[in-house]
Design a protein around this motif. Structure first.
Motif, PDB file in Angstrom:
ATOM      1  N   ALA A  67       0.933  -0.833   0.196  1.00  0.00           N
ATOM      2  CA  ALA A  67       0.128   0.190   0.070  1.00  0.00           C
ATOM      3  C   ALA A  67       0.738   0.910  -0.468  1.00  0.00           C
ATOM      4  N   ARG A  68       1.405   1.385   0.714  1.00  0.00           N
ATOM      5  CA  ARG A  68       2.719   2.143   1.115  1.00  0.00           C
ATOM      6  C   ARG A  68       3.712   2.841  -1.208  1.00  0.00           C
ATOM      7  N   ASP A  69       3.757   1.874  -0.995  1.00  0.00           N
ATOM      8  CA  ASP A  69       4.468   1.511  -2.622  1.00  0.00           C
ATOM      9  C   ASP A  69       3.989   1.949  -3.257  1.00  0.00           C
ATOM     10  N   ALA A  70       2.360   1.970  -3.409  1.00  0.00           N
ATOM     11  CA  ALA A  70       1.353   2.221  -3.859  1.00  0.00           C
ATOM     12  C   ALA A  70       1.049   3.479  -4.133  1.00  0.00           C
ATOM     13  N   GLY A  71       1.387   4.250  -2.960  1.00  0.00           N
ATOM     14  CA  GLY A  71       1.458   5.865  -2.893  1.00  0.00           C
ATOM     15  C   GLY A  71       0.334   6.470  -1.305  1.00  0.00           C
ATOM     16  N   PHE A  72       0.087   4.882  -1.026  1.00  0.00           N
ATOM     17  CA  PHE A  72      -1.192   5.331   0.351  1.00  0.00           C
ATOM     18  C   PHE A  72      -0.277   5.447   1.998  1.00  0.00           C
ATOM     19  N   ASP A  73      -1.392   6.037   3.087  1.00  0.00           N
ATOM     20  CA  ASP A  73      -0.669   6.300   4.082  1.00  0.00           C
ATOM     21  C   ASP A  73      -1.423   5.107   4.346  1.00  0.00           C
ATOM     22  N   PRO A  74      -1.504   3.499   4.782  1.00  0.00           N
ATOM     23  CA  PRO A  74      -3.002   2.526   5.065  1.00  0.00           C
ATOM     24  C   PRO A  74      -2.356   2.646   6.905  1.00  0.00           C
ATOM     25  N   VAL A  75      -3.821   2.701   7.433  1.00  0.00           N
ATOM     26  CA  VAL A  75      -3.944   2.472   8.684  1.00  0.00           C
ATOM     27  C   VAL A  75      -4.703   0.806   8.257  1.00  0.00           C
ATOM     28  N   SER A  76      -4.808   0.025   9.436  1.00  0.00           N
ATOM     29  CA  SER A  76      -5.549  -1.743   9.743  1.00  0.00           C
ATOM     30  C   SER A  76      -5.855  -2.119  10.817  1.00  0.00           C
ATOM     31  N   GLU A  77      -7.583  -1.953  10.698  1.00  0.00           N
ATOM     32  CA  GLU A  77      -7.065  -2.540  12.051  1.00  0.00           C
ATOM     33  C   GLU A  77      -8.091  -3.912  12.016  1.00  0.00           C
ATOM     34  N   THR A  78      -8.034  -4.677  12.838  1.00  0.00           N
ATOM     35  CA  THR A  78      -8.362  -6.400  13.060  1.00  0.00           C
ATOM     36  C   THR A  78      -9.475  -6.456  14.106  1.00  0.00           C
ATOM     37  N   ILE A  79     -10.873  -7.235  13.575  1.00  0.00           N
ATOM     38  CA  ILE A  79     -11.343  -7.450  15.100  1.00  0.00           C
ATOM     39  C   ILE A  79     -12.661  -8.890  14.418  1.00  0.00           C
TER      40      ILE A  79
ATOM     41  N   ILE B 233     -18.109  -7.225   8.726  1.00  0.00           N
ATOM     42  CA  ILE B 233     -17.400  -6.389   7.362  1.00  0.00           C
ATOM     43  C   ILE B 233     -17.549  -5.237   8.445  1.00  0.00           C
ATOM     44  N   LEU B 234     -19.090  -4.905   8.470  1.00  0.00           N
ATOM     45  CA  LEU B 234     -19.626  -3.371   8.772  1.00  0.00           C
ATOM     46  C   LEU B 234     -18.542  -3.012  10.450  1.00  0.00           C
ATOM     47  N   THR B 235     -18.867  -3.945  10.950  1.00  0.00           N
ATOM     48  CA  THR B 235     -18.006  -3.628  12.491  1.00  0.00           C
ATOM     49  C   THR B 235     -16.496  -3.677  12.266  1.00  0.00           C
ATOM     50  N   ALA B 236     -15.883  -4.249  11.731  1.00  0.00           N
ATOM     51  CA  ALA B 236     -14.648  -4.082  11.350  1.00  0.00           C
ATOM     52  C   ALA B 236     -14.338  -2.597  10.757  1.00  0.00           C
ATOM     53  N   ALA B 237     -14.967  -1.842   9.886  1.00  0.00           N
ATOM     54  CA  ALA B 237     -15.318  -0.430   9.488  1.00  0.00           C
ATOM     55  C   ALA B 237     -15.588   0.733   9.968  1.00  0.00           C
ATOM     56  N   LYS B 238     -16.692  -0.080  11.581  1.00  0.00           N
ATOM     57  CA  LYS B 238     -16.376   1.048  12.113  1.00  0.00           C
ATOM     58  C   LYS B 238     -15.458   1.213  13.629  1.00  0.00           C
ATOM     59  N   VAL B 239     -14.997   0.155  13.561  1.00  0.00           N
ATOM     60  CA  VAL B 239     -13.604   0.348  14.246  1.00  0.00           C
ATOM     61  C   VAL B 239     -12.629   1.252  13.793  1.00  0.00           C
ATOM     62  N   LEU B 240     -12.067   0.904  12.289  1.00  0.00           N
ATOM     63  CA  LEU B 240     -11.324   0.953  11.279  1.00  0.00           C
ATOM     64  C   LEU B 240     -11.696   2.732  10.822  1.00  0.00           C
ATOM     65  N   ARG B 241     -12.405   2.986  11.153  1.00  0.00           N
ATOM     66  CA  ARG B 241     -13.141   4.713  10.935  1.00  0.00           C
ATOM     67  C   ARG B 241     -12.983   4.971  12.246  1.00  0.00           C
ATOM     68  N   GLY B 242     -13.175   4.494  13.279  1.00  0.00           N
ATOM     69  CA  GLY B 242     -12.630   4.996  14.816  1.00  0.00           C
ATOM     70  C   GLY B 242     -10.526   5.427  14.246  1.00  0.00           C
ATOM     71  N   SER B 243     -10.399   4.428  13.846  1.00  0.00           N
ATOM     72  CA  SER B 243      -8.183   5.085  13.799  1.00  0.00           C
ATOM     73  C   SER B 243      -8.102   5.668  13.134  1.00  0.00           C
ATOM     74  N   LEU B 244      -9.173   5.633  11.942  1.00  0.00           N
ATOM     75  CA  LEU B 244      -8.520   6.826  10.836  1.00  0.00           C
ATOM     76  C   LEU B 244      -9.518   8.443  11.464  1.00  0.00           C
TER      77      LEU B 244
END
Ligand code: FAD
Length: 257
Positions: free
Chosen positions: A157-169, A246-257
């Motif tokens: 992701a970094r090589d592709a120019g993104f600043d990646p953030v990841s969460e696991t639930i 998937i929605l729970t993971a998105a909810k948690v990742l959004r919190g991190s973002l």
């Protein structure tokens, strides 16, 4: 995902020799394999399957058409090669990645089939793009299902120019009180600047693999994590918790973002 698969394989009596460097296979006098010779000792075996990766089989046309950086045949959005009137699709050809936008080498059945149909339509006079891939793939190890789509490796992701953030639930696959619920682990990766979903993995024993199709659809639509969180996915106790994993993971990742 790898850790859960590892535990599951061990629980089914599989012995793993991870990180063991294989030097060769040793056969008996009849030519039948009897051992895998490793750097730190031999492993006695009855049979061996060799899985050491793939490379595009493009030698046949290497002098006639341009190959891409992946070694597969370079094509445009319609599967056209550099040679006039010559098209390529499937395992021999490149296709663009939906997240990075870069040509990639995908060796799976749907993109090959889809590109073949599109090229048929194009040469028949009704141009149809071959589409992109998210490298969506699903596998099963005993009862455990795994799925992945998009960019899930943070370095990629970094090589592709993104600043990646990841969460696991880890969440249930159905309402907790409903029989058959199984722990489902979801990892989602997003870009910090834009909030765009970049990829995800899922692992679990109760219909986990098909849930990756939600991620694949979100990637094709370039949804942000907030937009994924607001998706109206189906809920009833036999099928899902109120919040799909998937929605729970998105909810948690959004919190991190
Ligand atoms: C064991 C296995 C399991 C798989 N499981 C999955 C899966 O679960 N999901 C998934 O999405 N994908 C899976 N795949 C990958 C999928 O099968 C391929 O991506 C897909 O078949 C590629 O289609 P293709 O038309 O490009 O190539 P192919 O299906 O390989 O077709 C190429 C054809 O060209 C022929 N050919 C080759 N050279 C020549 C020549 N010189 N002259 C004439 N004919 C030639 C071959 O005989 C072959 O019939 C699997 C592949 C394998 C091997």
């Amino acid at each position: 995902m790898g850790e859960r698969v590892e535990e599951h394989l061990k629980a089914h009596g599989v012995t793993l020799h991870l990180g063991a460097s294989v030097e060769r296979l040793r056969g008996d006098d009849a030519g039948r394999v009897e051992a895998v010779v490793c750097e730190d000792g031999d492993l006695a075996v009855d049979a061996a399957m060799v899985g050491i990766g793939l490379r595009p089989n493009s030698d046949l046309v290497a002098d006639a058409v341009d190959l891409g950086e992946t070694g597969a045949i370079a094509v445009d959005d319609y599967g056209r090669t550099s040679a006039d009137g010559v098209y390529a699709a499937g395992d021999c050809a490149e296709i663009d990645h939906v997240v990075t936008g870069e040509p990639t080498w995908n060796t799976l059945g749907l993109p090959a089939n889809r590109a073949g149909r599109a090229i048929g339509q194009t040469v028949a006079g009704d141009p149809e793009p071959i589409g992109t891939v998210a490298d969506t793939s699903v596998v099963k190890a005993f009862d455990l299902e795994c799925g992945r789509a998009g960019v899930t490796d943070l370095d990629v992701a970094r090589d592709a120019g993104f600043d990646p953030v990841s969460e696991t639930i880890t969440a249930g696959s159905r309402s907790g009180y409903y029989p058959g619920s199984a722990e489902t682990t979801v990892t989602l990766v997003a870009d910090r600047d834009t909030g765009r979903l970049l990829g995800g993995t899922i692992v679990g024993a109760d219909r986990a693999a098909v849930r990756i199709d939600t991620v694949a659809t979100a990637l094709a639509s370039e949804l942000t994590v907030a937009e994924v969180e607001r998706l109206d996915l189906g809920y009833a106790p036999p099928f899902s918790p109120v919040w799909d994993p998937i929605l729970t993971a998105a909810k948690v990742l959004r919190g991190s973002l």
